[in-house]
Scaffold this active site. Structure first.
Site, mmCIF file in Angstrom:
data_model
loop_
_atom_site.group_PDB
_atom_site.id
_atom_site.type_symbol
_atom_site.label_atom_id
_atom_site.label_comp_id
_atom_site.label_asym_id
_atom_site.label_seq_id
_atom_site.Cartn_x
_atom_site.Cartn_y
_atom_site.Cartn_z
ATOM 1 N N THR A 1 0.853 -1.191 0.000
ATOM 2 C CA THR A 1 0.000 0.000 0.000
ATOM 3 C C THR A 1 0.888 1.240 0.000
ATOM 4 O O THR A 1 1.894 1.299 0.704
ATOM 5 C CB THR A 1 -0.924 0.036 1.222
ATOM 6 N N GLY B 1 -1.559 -2.635 10.482
ATOM 7 C CA GLY B 1 -2.263 -2.333 11.721
ATOM 8 C C GLY B 1 -3.768 -2.383 11.548
ATOM 9 O O GLY B 1 -4.301 -2.850 10.530
ATOM 10 N N ASP B 2 -4.470 -1.865 12.548
ATOM 11 C CA ASP B 2 -5.928 -1.946 12.559
ATOM 12 C C ASP B 2 -6.564 -1.213 11.377
ATOM 13 O O ASP B 2 -7.583 -1.659 10.844
ATOM 14 C CB ASP B 2 -6.462 -1.371 13.881
ATOM 15 N N GLY B 3 -5.968 -0.102 10.945
ATOM 16 C CA GLY B 3 -6.524 0.634 9.817
ATOM 17 C C GLY B 3 -6.435 -0.152 8.521
ATOM 18 O O GLY B 3 -7.383 -0.160 7.719
ATOM 19 N N ASP C 1 -20.842 -15.164 17.546
ATOM 20 C CA ASP C 1 -22.104 -15.558 18.171
ATOM 21 C C ASP C 1 -23.322 -14.869 17.557
ATOM 22 O O ASP C 1 -24.437 -15.002 18.046
ATOM 23 C CB ASP C 1 -22.075 -15.293 19.678
ATOM 24 N N GLU D 1 -10.943 4.256 12.514
ATOM 25 C CA GLU D 1 -11.021 5.116 11.336
ATOM 26 C C GLU D 1 -12.288 5.963 11.402
ATOM 27 O O GLU D 1 -13.386 5.423 11.585
ATOM 28 C CB GLU D 1 -11.029 4.273 10.053
#
Length: 297
Positions: free
Chosen positions: A42, A67-69, A216, A275
Site C-alpha cells: 500500500t 495495523g488496525d486501519g 455468536d 477510522e
C-alpha cells in the site's frame, strides 16, 4: 494448509519502520504454502481496500500485514464480495486489536506460523450503513479521541498516545441525546460515548465484557452516561474488575444485539476500528459468520 492462489497486502509502515525485517519474518513461512503468490504494497489510504475489491474473488487466501486501519480496509474490500477468500491477519501496527481477539501471536513470524498451521474460523462482521467493521463502532469520546490524537505521540508512545488524547478530550465533552432501537427494544437518554463491540480489545487492552464473542451473531453495546474522568479512565484502560460494577448506578448500560439503529440529535462522527469517516444516524446489522479467517489451533 496449501492454496493455489494467494495475496499478501502489506502496509509500507508495517512493523514500526522495520519493514524489511518484518517481511523476512513472514514471507519465508507463507510462500511455500501458496502456488501463485501476489504481493502488493500500500502506498496511500484506500489501497488495501481496492486491492481486496479488485483481486479478492480470484484468491483462495488473502493475508494482510499491517495495523488496525489496514485490516479495516481489507474487511471493507472483502465483505461485499460474492466469493470471499480466507483472510489471515499478520500484526504490523500499533495496537493490532482484532488480531488479539483471534488469539494471533503478536510476533510476525510466530503469527505466520500459527496461521499456516492453524484452523479456519467463521467470524461475524458488523455492517453500519454501507461500511463494515470487525472490531468496534463508536461515537462520542471514542471518535473524538481518535480525531484529537497527536500522530507524533502515537508514533513515540504507541498505545499510551491514545490515553493522552483521551485525557485531553474528556474535559471538553458534553453529553449528547441519543436513541437506540435494538431487536425490538428501545433505549434513549444522554451519553458521552456509545460503543458497539464485535472484538474484545481496544488499544491492546481487553474490554471488560466477558460475553463478547466474534462468532455468536451479536455485538455488545455499551452506553456510557457518566461523564466522570475516573469512570472513563476505567473504560479506556479496560480494567477487568470494572465489569463487576455494571448496574443502575454505574453510569453504563450494556446490552447485546444483532440489529440496531442509533440516532443522535446532532450528526456525530463515527469511529470504526480506529477510522473516522462516517456520521450518525447508523443502522447496524451483524453479518453472522460472514468472513472465514485463519486462526491458531
Amino acid at each position: 494448509m496449501r492454496w493455489k492462489k494467494g495475496m499478501l497486502i502489506y502496509n509500507e509502515n508495517a512493523g514500526n519502520q522495520k519493514l524489511t525485517k518484518t517481511l523476512e519474518g513472514c514471507l519465508p513461512v507463507i510462500a511455500p504454502h501458496i502456488d501463485e503468490f501476489l504481493i502488493l504494497q500500500t502506498k496511500e489510504k484506500g489501497d488495501a481496500y481496492r486491492f481486496c475489491l479488485d483481486h479478492g474473488e480470484d484468491m483462495d487466501v488473502v493475508f494482510v500485514l499491517g495495523g488496525d486501519g489496514t485490516v479495516h480496509e481489507c474487511v471493507n474490500g472483502l465483505s461485499p464480495l460474492g466469493k470471499r477468500p480466507l483472510f489471515g491477519i499478520l500484526p504490523g501496527g500499533t495496537c493490532n486489536d482484532f488480531s488479539r481477539t483471534l488469539n494471533i501471536p503478536q510476533n510476525v513470524r510466530q503469527a505466520a506460523e500459527a496461521l499456516v498451521n492453524g484452523k479456519v474460523r467463521s467470524i461475524d462482521i458488523g455492517k453500519a450503513n454501507d461500511a463494515y467493521f470487525s472490531n468496534f463502532w463508536g461515537i462520542g469520546l471514542i471518535s473524538d479521541t481518535s480525531n484529537n490524537i497527536d500522530e507524533q505521540e502515537k508514533n513515540r508512545f504507541g498505545k499510551i498516545g491514545y490515553l493522552l488524547s483521551a485525557v485531553r478530550t474528556i474535559g471538553d465533552k458534553d453529553p449528547f441525546p441519543f436513541k437506540v432501537d435494538y431487536d425490538g427494544k428501545h433505549i434513549e437518554g444522554e451519553a458521552i460515548m456509545i460503543l458497539v463491540m464485535n472484538g474484545s480489545f481496544i488499544g491492546t487492552n481487553v474490554l471488560p465484557f466477558p460475553m463478547l464473542n466474534p462468532d455468536d451473531g451479536k455485538v455488545g453495546v455499551a452506553i456510557l452516561e457518566n461523564a466522570s474522568l475516573s469512570t472513563f479512565l476505567d473504560i479506556i484502560t479496560m480494567k477487568r474488575t470494572w465489569s463487576d460494577k455494571l448496574g443502575s448506578d454505574s453510569g453504563v448500560t450494556f446490552v447485546q444485539a444483532s440489529n440496531l439503529t442509533i440516532e443522535t440529535k446532532m450528526r456525530l462522527d463515527v469511529d470504526m476500528d480506529g477510522e473516522n469517516y462516517s456520521q450518525t444516524p447508523a443502522r447496524i446489522k451483524v453479518l453472522e459468520h460472514h468472513l472465514s479467517v485463519l486462526a491458531p489451533r
